[in-house]
Motif scaffolding. Structure first.
Motif, PDB file in Angstrom:
ATOM      1  N   GLU A  45       1.127  -1.464  -0.118  1.00  0.00           N
ATOM      2  CA  GLU A  45      -0.017  -0.280   0.277  1.00  0.00           C
ATOM      3  C   GLU A  45       1.215   1.745  -0.034  1.00  0.00           C
ATOM      4  O   GLU A  45       1.272   1.419   0.389  1.00  0.00           O
ATOM      5  N   SER A  46       0.957   2.099  -0.992  1.00  0.00           N
ATOM      6  CA  SER A  46       1.965   3.359  -1.190  1.00  0.00           C
ATOM      7  C   SER A  46       0.946   4.644  -1.837  1.00  0.00           C
ATOM      8  O   SER A  46       0.017   4.595  -1.591  1.00  0.00           O
ATOM      9  N   TYR A  47       1.628   5.437  -0.866  1.00  0.00           N
ATOM     10  CA  TYR A  47       0.812   6.542  -0.972  1.00  0.00           C
ATOM     11  C   TYR A  47       0.942   7.788  -2.503  1.00  0.00           C
ATOM     12  O   TYR A  47      -0.017   7.834  -2.739  1.00  0.00           O
ATOM     13  N   GLU A  48       2.256   7.075  -2.836  1.00  0.00           N
ATOM     14  CA  GLU A  48       2.978   7.568  -3.902  1.00  0.00           C
ATOM     15  C   GLU A  48       2.453   6.132  -5.319  1.00  0.00           C
ATOM     16  O   GLU A  48       2.942   4.973  -4.577  1.00  0.00           O
ATOM     17  N   LEU A  49       1.939   6.602  -6.304  1.00  0.00           N
ATOM     18  CA  LEU A  49       1.854   5.793  -7.555  1.00  0.00           C
ATOM     19  C   LEU A  49       3.114   5.509  -8.392  1.00  0.00           C
ATOM     20  O   LEU A  49       3.270   6.336  -8.531  1.00  0.00           O
ATOM     21  N   ILE A  50       3.375   4.042  -8.846  1.00  0.00           N
ATOM     22  CA  ILE A  50       4.596   4.471 -10.035  1.00  0.00           C
ATOM     23  C   ILE A  50       3.487   4.344 -10.797  1.00  0.00           C
ATOM     24  O   ILE A  50       2.423   4.059 -11.323  1.00  0.00           O
TER      25      ILE A  50
END
Length: 113
Positions: free
Chosen positions: A69-74
């Motif tokens: 779960e990431s705040y920033e998306l690749i």
């Protein structure tokens, strides 16, 4: 020296005009790829279309979406050929997403070393 440059978007920073980029993506691409410092790059499909694959106790487990779960998306990637980390940072700092997202640089770590 090769670097993987991950281009990360920040969903909370949706207004590119808030922090203008030094160049357009077309200008950045020309600067990097026309000089041979860019090897390969592309956008990535949205995280909702991703699959995460694990093997646990002989069983293959496939789940929807990214593993972390990431705040920033690749959002994309580029492979850079640079003299050193300093040059890679300079290239990454000019990418438009550095102004309203983030750029992660990861040096290649060849298996034979």
């Amino acid at each position: 020296m090769r670097f993987l440059m991950l281009v990360l978007s920040d969903p909370e920073l949706t207004d590119p005009a808030a922090e203008p980029a030094p160049v357009t993506i077309e200008e950045w691409s020309a600067e990097v790829y026309d000089t041979g410092r860019g090897i390969e790059g592309d956008r990535l499909r949205p995280p909702a279309e991703a699959k995460t694959v694990r093997r646990r106790k002989g069983e293959v487990i496939v789940s929807d979406g990214p593993f972390a779960e990431s705040y920033e998306l690749i959002g994309g990637f580029d492979v850079l050929e640079c003299a050193d980390l300093e040059e890679a940072v300079e290239i990454a700092s000019r990418h438009p997403m550095a102004a309203w997202g983030a750029i992660e640089l990861r040096a290649y770590w060849p298996l034979d070393l």
